[in-house]
Design an enzyme around this catalytic site. Structure first.
Site, PDB file in Angstrom:
ATOM      1  N   VAL A  71      -5.831   9.397  10.962  1.00  0.00           N
ATOM      2  CA  VAL A  71      -4.654   9.873  10.234  1.00  0.00           C
ATOM      3  C   VAL A  71      -5.116  10.559   8.957  1.00  0.00           C
ATOM      4  O   VAL A  71      -5.981  10.033   8.243  1.00  0.00           O
ATOM      5  CB  VAL A  71      -3.696   8.720   9.875  1.00  0.00           C
ATOM      6  CG1 VAL A  71      -2.429   9.268   9.210  1.00  0.00           C
ATOM      7  CG2 VAL A  71      -3.333   7.911  11.112  1.00  0.00           C
ATOM      8  N   ARG A  92      -0.953  -0.817  -6.432  1.00  0.00           N
ATOM      9  CA  ARG A  92      -1.565  -0.877  -7.769  1.00  0.00           C
ATOM     10  C   ARG A  92      -1.162   0.339  -8.604  1.00  0.00           C
ATOM     11  O   ARG A  92      -0.966   0.231  -9.806  1.00  0.00           O
ATOM     12  CB  ARG A  92      -3.089  -0.956  -7.644  1.00  0.00           C
ATOM     13  CG  ARG A  92      -3.595  -2.292  -7.087  1.00  0.00           C
ATOM     14  CD  ARG A  92      -5.087  -2.256  -6.859  1.00  0.00           C
ATOM     15  NE  ARG A  92      -5.443  -1.248  -5.869  1.00  0.00           N
ATOM     16  CZ  ARG A  92      -6.686  -0.825  -5.644  1.00  0.00           C
ATOM     17  NH1 ARG A  92      -7.690  -1.335  -6.331  1.00  0.00           N
ATOM     18  NH2 ARG A  92      -6.926   0.095  -4.723  1.00  0.00           N
ATOM     19  N   GLY A 100      -0.410   8.148   1.414  1.00  0.00           N
ATOM     20  CA  GLY A 100      -0.672   8.116   2.841  1.00  0.00           C
ATOM     21  C   GLY A 100       0.448   7.542   3.679  1.00  0.00           C
ATOM     22  O   GLY A 100       1.629   7.865   3.505  1.00  0.00           O
ATOM     23  N   ILE A 101       0.079   6.661   4.603  1.00  0.00           N
ATOM     24  CA  ILE A 101       1.045   6.080   5.529  1.00  0.00           C
ATOM     25  C   ILE A 101       2.106   5.292   4.779  1.00  0.00           C
ATOM     26  O   ILE A 101       3.298   5.380   5.084  1.00  0.00           O
ATOM     27  CB  ILE A 101       0.328   5.186   6.558  1.00  0.00           C
ATOM     28  CG1 ILE A 101      -0.568   6.036   7.465  1.00  0.00           C
ATOM     29  CG2 ILE A 101       1.342   4.399   7.394  1.00  0.00           C
ATOM     30  CD1 ILE A 101      -1.490   5.225   8.363  1.00  0.00           C
ATOM     31  N   TYR A 105     -14.830  -3.529   9.529  1.00  0.00           N
ATOM     32  CA  TYR A 105     -13.493  -2.935   9.541  1.00  0.00           C
ATOM     33  C   TYR A 105     -12.837  -3.126  10.907  1.00  0.00           C
ATOM     34  O   TYR A 105     -11.678  -3.546  11.001  1.00  0.00           O
ATOM     35  CB  TYR A 105     -13.561  -1.445   9.198  1.00  0.00           C
ATOM     36  CG  TYR A 105     -12.261  -0.709   9.449  1.00  0.00           C
ATOM     37  CD1 TYR A 105     -11.198  -0.866   8.573  1.00  0.00           C
ATOM     38  CD2 TYR A 105     -12.095   0.106  10.564  1.00  0.00           C
ATOM     39  CE1 TYR A 105      -9.987  -0.216   8.810  1.00  0.00           C
ATOM     40  CE2 TYR A 105     -10.896   0.761  10.800  1.00  0.00           C
ATOM     41  CZ  TYR A 105      -9.843   0.601   9.920  1.00  0.00           C
ATOM     42  OH  TYR A 105      -8.654   1.228  10.159  1.00  0.00           O
ATOM     43  N   GLY A 122       0.822  -1.206   0.000  1.00  0.00           N
ATOM     44  CA  GLY A 122       0.000   0.000   0.000  1.00  0.00           C
ATOM     45  C   GLY A 122       0.850   1.247   0.000  1.00  0.00           C
ATOM     46  O   GLY A 122       0.586   2.219   0.712  1.00  0.00           O
ATOM     47  N   ALA A 123       1.880   1.229  -0.868  1.00  0.00           N
ATOM     48  CA  ALA A 123       2.941   2.243  -0.781  1.00  0.00           C
ATOM     49  C   ALA A 123       2.673   3.513  -1.580  1.00  0.00           C
ATOM     50  O   ALA A 123       3.481   4.435  -1.532  1.00  0.00           O
ATOM     51  CB  ALA A 123       4.267   1.626  -1.262  1.00  0.00           C
ATOM     52  N   SER A 124       1.566   3.586  -2.285  1.00  0.00           N
ATOM     53  CA  SER A 124       1.402   4.692  -3.233  1.00  0.00           C
ATOM     54  C   SER A 124       0.959   5.999  -2.602  1.00  0.00           C
ATOM     55  O   SER A 124       1.063   7.057  -3.225  1.00  0.00           O
ATOM     56  CB  SER A 124       0.391   4.293  -4.322  1.00  0.00           C
ATOM     57  OG  SER A 124      -0.884   4.019  -3.750  1.00  0.00           O
ATOM     58  N   ASP A 127      -1.218  -6.167  -6.167  1.00  0.00           N
ATOM     59  CA  ASP A 127      -2.512  -6.060  -5.493  1.00  0.00           C
ATOM     60  C   ASP A 127      -2.552  -7.119  -4.395  1.00  0.00           C
ATOM     61  O   ASP A 127      -2.456  -8.317  -4.684  1.00  0.00           O
ATOM     62  CB  ASP A 127      -3.629  -6.291  -6.508  1.00  0.00           C
ATOM     63  CG  ASP A 127      -5.019  -6.105  -5.926  1.00  0.00           C
ATOM     64  OD1 ASP A 127      -5.149  -6.032  -4.686  1.00  0.00           O
ATOM     65  OD2 ASP A 127      -5.988  -6.039  -6.708  1.00  0.00           O
TER      66      ASP A 127
END
Length: 248
Positions: free
Chosen positions: A194, A40, A19-20, A159, A15-17, A63
Site C-alpha cells: 500500500v 502521536r 496512510g491507511i 514483522y 495510527g490515524a495520522s 501511543d
C-alpha cells in the site's frame, strides 16, 4: 441494515495520522460516525476533519506502545462520548531486523505496536462494549498479506510473525465472543503493498518502490473497512485479502 447502523456512533481508529489510518478516518466521517483518531502526531489527525461530512472528528494524542496512553484514551471516550462501538486497529510498523543479529529493541517495538498495542486496545474496546450491553460492535484489525505467507526476506521475519499473530488473535477473539454469546463482530483487512509512509524509515526499501511495483492506495483499504461494516448483522466477513492488480 448496513453501515447506517453505526451513523452517530463512535469509532476509534489507531495510527490515524497518515496512510491507511487517515483514509479510514475520513471514510467513516463520510458515513456519519463520530471518529476518534488516535496518534502521536495529533495535529495531522485534526487536519483530517471534513467540514461537509456528517460525521464528527475527535483527535486524541496517544501511543499504542504505552498502555497508560491507551487507557487514558478510552477513559476520555467513555467520559465524553459514552464508549467505543467500532475499533479499527490500524497502527502498525515495519522494522528490518535480522533474527540472528538485530538488537532486542527493534523486535520489541514491532511486537509492542503490532501485537501488544492491538491486543490492549481490543481488550479495552470489548470490555467497554460488554459493560454497556453493546451487542453489535465491531473490531477490525488492519493486518497484512504478510499474515498469509512466509517472509520473502529474512530481515522481515519478525514483522511477518507479528502479522501472523494478528490473524491468530483475531480467530481467538472470535471464539471468545461466540463463547460469551456476544454478537460483536470481528474481522481483518489484509492488504499487500500500500502506498503509505510505512517505509519512510527503511534502509533497504525506499519510497521508489511505489513507482516500480503494483500497489494499492490507502483508500482501497478504507473501502474494505466500510464494506465490512456495511454487511447485515448476520454476516461476519472474517478476512479481506487485497492485492494490487498485476502483483506477481
Amino acid at each position: 441494515m448496513g453501515i447506517e447502523t453505526y451513523a452517530g456512533r463512535v469509532a476509534l481508529v489507531t495510527g490515524a495520522s497518515s496512510g491507511i489510518g487517515a483514509a479510514v478516518v475520513q471514510a467513516l466521517l463520510r458515513k456519519g460516525l463520530k471518529v476518534v483518531g488516535l496518534a502521536r502526531r495529533v495535529d495531522r489527525v485534526k487536519a483530517l476533519e471534513l467540514p461537509d461530512a456528517p460525521g464528527k472528528l475527535h483527535a486524541i494524542q496517544g501511543d499504542v506502545t504505552d498502555e497508560d496512553s491507551i487507557l487514558a484514551a478510552f477513559k476520555w471516550i467513555k467520559d465524553n462520548l459514552s464508549g467505543v462501538d467500532v475499533l479499527v486497529n490500524n497502527a502498525g510498523i515495519i522494522e528490518e531486523s535480522e533474527l540472528t543479529s538485530a538488537p532486542t529493541d527493534l523486535w520489541r517495538r514491532v511486537l509492542e505496536v503490532n501485537v501488544l498495542g492491538l491486543s490492549i486496545c481490543t481488550r479495552e474496546a470489548v470490555q467497554d462494549m460488554l459493560a454497556r450491553g453493546v451487542d453489535d460492535g465491531f473490531i477490525i484489525h488492519v493486518s497484512s498479506l504478510a499474515a498469509h505467507s512466509p517472509p520473502y526476506n529474512s530481515d522481515l521475519a519478525m514483522y511477518y510473525a507479528s502479522k501472523h499473530a494478528v490473524n491468530t488473535l483475531l480467530e481467538g477473539l472470535r471464539k471468545d465472543l461466540v463463547a460469551r454469546g456476544s454478537k460483536i463482530r470481528v474481522g481483518a483487512v489484509s492488504p499487500g503493498l500500500v502506498k503509505t509512509e510505512i517505509f519512510s524509515h527503511s534502509k533497504k526499501i525506499t519510497p521508489g518502490i511505489f513507482d516500480i511495483a503494483p500497489c494499492l492506495e490507502a483508500e482501497d483499504v478504507a473501502n474494505a473497512v466500510v464494506y465490512m461494516l456495511s454487511q447485515h448483522p448476520r454476516v461476519q466477513v472474517h478476512d479481506i485479502i487485497l492485492n494490487a492488480t498485476g502483483t506477481q
